[in-house]
Design a protein around this motif. Structure first.
Motif, short mmCIF file in Angstrom:
data_model
loop_
_atom_site.label_atom_id
_atom_site.label_comp_id
_atom_site.label_asym_id
_atom_site.label_seq_id
_atom_site.Cartn_x
_atom_site.Cartn_y
_atom_site.Cartn_z
N LEU A 66 49.24 48.20 40.24
CA LEU A 66 47.92 48.93 39.51
C LEU A 66 48.18 49.49 38.22
CD1 LEU A 66 44.77 48.86 40.49
CD2 LEU A 66 45.20 51.00 41.53
N LEU A 67 49.32 50.10 38.51
CA LEU A 67 49.54 51.06 37.11
C LEU A 67 49.74 50.12 35.65
CD1 LEU A 67 52.31 53.50 38.61
CD2 LEU A 67 49.78 53.80 38.15
N ALA A 68 49.78 48.97 36.06
CA ALA A 68 50.06 48.09 34.81
C ALA A 68 48.98 47.45 34.36
CB ALA A 68 51.15 46.96 35.18
N VAL A 69 47.78 47.46 34.99
CA VAL A 69 46.52 46.73 34.94
C VAL A 69 45.95 47.31 33.43
CG1 VAL A 69 43.98 46.60 35.48
CG2 VAL A 69 46.15 46.33 37.19
N PRO A 70 45.87 48.56 33.08
CA PRO A 70 45.25 49.23 31.93
C PRO A 70 45.89 48.43 30.80
CG PRO A 70 45.28 50.97 33.25
CD PRO A 70 46.08 49.87 34.12
N GLY A 71 47.12 48.29 30.64
CA GLY A 71 47.88 47.88 29.38
C GLY A 71 47.63 46.16 29.44
N ARG A 72 47.86 45.71 30.54
CA ARG A 72 47.15 44.32 30.50
C ARG A 72 46.06 43.94 29.96
NH1 ARG A 72 50.27 42.87 36.32
NH2 ARG A 72 52.68 43.15 35.85
N LEU A 73 45.31 44.76 30.52
CA LEU A 73 43.87 44.50 30.20
C LEU A 73 43.31 44.67 28.78
CD1 LEU A 73 40.86 43.74 31.23
CD2 LEU A 73 40.40 46.02 31.84
N VAL A 74 43.85 45.67 28.26
CA VAL A 74 44.12 45.86 26.80
C VAL A 74 44.33 44.64 25.94
CG1 VAL A 74 44.76 47.43 24.81
CG2 VAL A 74 43.91 48.31 26.84
N ARG A 75 45.58 44.21 26.36
CA ARG A 75 45.97 42.94 25.60
C ARG A 75 45.15 41.86 25.72
NH1 ARG A 75 51.29 39.57 27.35
NH2 ARG A 75 50.91 37.97 25.80
N ALA A 76 44.78 41.51 26.97
CA ALA A 76 43.83 40.42 27.31
C ALA A 76 42.54 40.51 26.45
CB ALA A 76 43.54 40.31 28.92
N VAL A 77 42.04 41.63 26.32
CA VAL A 77 40.86 42.15 25.63
C VAL A 77 41.05 41.72 24.15
CG1 VAL A 77 38.87 43.53 24.95
CG2 VAL A 77 39.69 43.54 27.43
N LEU B 241 40.68 24.20 25.29
CA LEU B 241 41.00 25.41 26.04
C LEU B 241 41.79 26.33 25.28
CD1 LEU B 241 40.88 26.88 28.71
CD2 LEU B 241 43.11 25.66 29.38
N GLU B 242 41.52 27.58 25.29
CA GLU B 242 42.32 28.83 24.62
C GLU B 242 42.94 29.51 26.03
OE1 GLU B 242 43.11 29.57 21.45
OE2 GLU B 242 41.51 28.69 20.27
N LEU B 243 44.14 30.15 25.79
CA LEU B 243 44.58 30.77 26.98
C LEU B 243 44.69 32.26 26.59
CD1 LEU B 243 47.32 28.25 28.35
CD2 LEU B 243 45.00 28.71 29.09
N ILE B 244 44.56 33.09 27.64
CA ILE B 244 44.73 34.52 27.31
C ILE B 244 45.60 35.08 28.64
CG2 ILE B 244 42.52 35.12 26.35
CD1 ILE B 244 41.44 36.10 28.74
N PRO B 245 46.12 36.07 28.43
CA PRO B 245 47.14 36.57 29.62
C PRO B 245 46.09 36.69 30.86
CG PRO B 245 47.18 38.12 28.01
CD PRO B 245 46.26 36.85 27.49
N PRO B 246 46.83 36.49 32.25
CA PRO B 246 45.81 36.90 33.19
C PRO B 246 45.94 38.38 33.65
CG PRO B 246 48.01 35.86 33.96
CD PRO B 246 47.93 35.73 32.63
N VAL B 247 44.97 38.97 34.07
CA VAL B 247 44.89 40.32 34.62
C VAL B 247 44.33 40.27 36.07
CG1 VAL B 247 44.29 42.48 33.92
CG2 VAL B 247 44.40 41.05 32.13
N PRO B 248 45.08 40.02 36.96
CA PRO B 248 44.80 40.20 38.40
C PRO B 248 44.62 41.74 38.93
CG PRO B 248 47.01 39.55 38.46
CD PRO B 248 46.63 39.33 36.78
N LEU B 249 43.53 41.96 39.72
CA LEU B 249 43.37 43.20 40.00
C LEU B 249 43.78 43.42 41.26
CD1 LEU B 249 39.92 44.05 38.69
CD2 LEU B 249 42.13 44.59 37.66
N PRO B 250 45.00 44.37 41.73
CA PRO B 250 45.44 44.41 43.09
C PRO B 250 44.46 44.94 43.92
CG PRO B 250 47.06 45.38 41.38
CD PRO B 250 45.72 44.86 40.86
N ARG B 251 44.26 44.38 45.07
CA ARG B 251 43.23 44.63 46.28
C ARG B 251 43.81 46.08 46.98
NH1 ARG B 251 39.50 40.83 47.30
NH2 ARG B 251 39.88 38.78 46.43
#
Length: 367
Positions: free
Chosen positions: A72-83, A56-66
């Protein structure tokens, strides 16, 4: 011949990790497979995947607020890092194919695989697809679904990958031993009740209120309450007149025994419960979770519409309703037999192998 290098992404809940592990097992049975799993530090994958003997390898979680929130403003930056981190895993393991089971763990792997031109296979566990799989299904031809009417581009209905002990379960052959495991009577009807790994308050309350009447009707109850709901006041008992027993347990490690011990079930309609009971031929009264996007009711619809299962709304589930529905079925074993046969007919039993073959096909095409 070198091993096929596969990256499997999924986590958060058993709805994602269980089919992932089952698919990994099928891949290992079919080929020399070098498997790496991807999850986040938040989910139960940190425990169950290593316990299954998988890397198992781990990446940072990127939950999407409902809802529209500052998060929500932090999602793009978190997603870039996780990708980026998912891409590094694909490169490090020289992945020939990536496989995802939906959820926020999978989306970064999907996007990284697209960037790296690694073939992508996705599996959707629910009748109503999640956001990650709705996005990824647009850019891969390899899309597998659990349910026949799930609307996704390129979808092929394969069923739900489950462990071999469930897929090949012969309930009749195992019934006697399974009932002995739980201390249930060898004869008579047994109702299995489970609201999931943590239990369900409405199901537990209705079952507790119905238990004495069910026992008086000769129907034993194996009640899986959830660990936190099993108290000193919840005790096993036997009806002196009928010999039927009420057996409360907090959790069942081997659900194959619970399915084999029972003649019918009362429970939620999460994808795992729906498909496992169907493929093992266990008629079920489904009580969908009354929250979310209605996916639990949709999960069970193909069985209910075929007469292979029943559906009761959570708000309508009372002790009286439990007694009425369960005794009506118990009094007609021929109907239970027809429902069991219809269940097995409607639920593919080799979804793990079918998905594993699809994964190997995608890897070979790239090669």
């Amino acid at each position: 011949m070198s091993a096929v290098r596969v990256v499997l992404a999924g986590g958060g809940t058993a709805g994602h990790t269980s089919p992932l592990i089952a698919t990994a097992r099928a891949l290992q049975d079919l080929a020399d497979a070098d498997i790496t799993c991807v999850g986040t530090p938040r989910g139960l994958e940190t425990r169950v995947i290593p316990e299954a003997g998988l890397d198992l390898e781990l990446i940072p979680p990127v939950p999407l607020p409902r809802r529209l929130t500052p998060e929500l403003l932090a999602v793009p930056g978190r997603l870039v890092r996780a990708v980026q981190e998912a891409g590094a895993i694909l490169r490090t393991h020289d992945a020939q194919v990536a496989v995802g089971f939906g959820g926020y763990v999978s989306l970064p792997v999907y996007l990284a695989a697209r960037q790296a031109k690694v073939p992508l296979v996705l599996h959707e566990g629910n009748a109503v697809p999640g956001l990650a799989n709705r996005i990824a299904a647009r850019f891969t031809p390899y899309v597998a679904t659990t349910f026949p009417d799930t609307r996704l581009p390129h979808a092929v209905h394969l069923g739900l990958p489950v462990r071999a002990g469930i897929a090949t379960l012969d309930r009749a052959a195992r019934r006697s031993a399974a009932r002995a495991v739980f201390g249930l009577p060898a004869d008579g009807t047994v109702l299995l009740v489970s609201g999931g790994s943590q239990g369900a308050r409405s199901i537990n309350t209705a079952t507790s209120g119905a238990a004495d009447r069910l026992l008086a009707a000769g129907i034993s109850v194996l009640h899986v309450l959830g660990p936190a709901n099993l108290t000193d006041e919840t005790v096993a008992r036997t009806d002196a007149a009928t010999g039927a027993g009420y057996v409360p347990v907090g959790y069942v490690d081997e659900m194959a025994d619970a399915y084999a011990a029972a003649d019918l079930m009362l429970g939620r309609s999460g994808a795992g419960t729906v498909m496992e009971t169907a493929m093992t031929g266990l008629p079920t009264i489904f009580v969908p979770l009354p929250h979310g996007n209605g996916e639990q009711a949709r999960n069970a619809s193909f069985l209910v519409e075929a007469g292979a299962g029943l559906l009761v709304a959570d708000a309508d589930l009372t002790a009286d309703r439990v007694v009425t529905e369960v005794t009506a079925l118990a009094q007609h074993p021929d109907r239970l037999d027809r429902m069991a046969a219809d269940c097995r007919r409607l639920a593919p039993a080799d979804a793990s192998g079918a998905l594993a073959r699809l994964v190997l096909d995608a890897a070979n095409r790239r090669h």
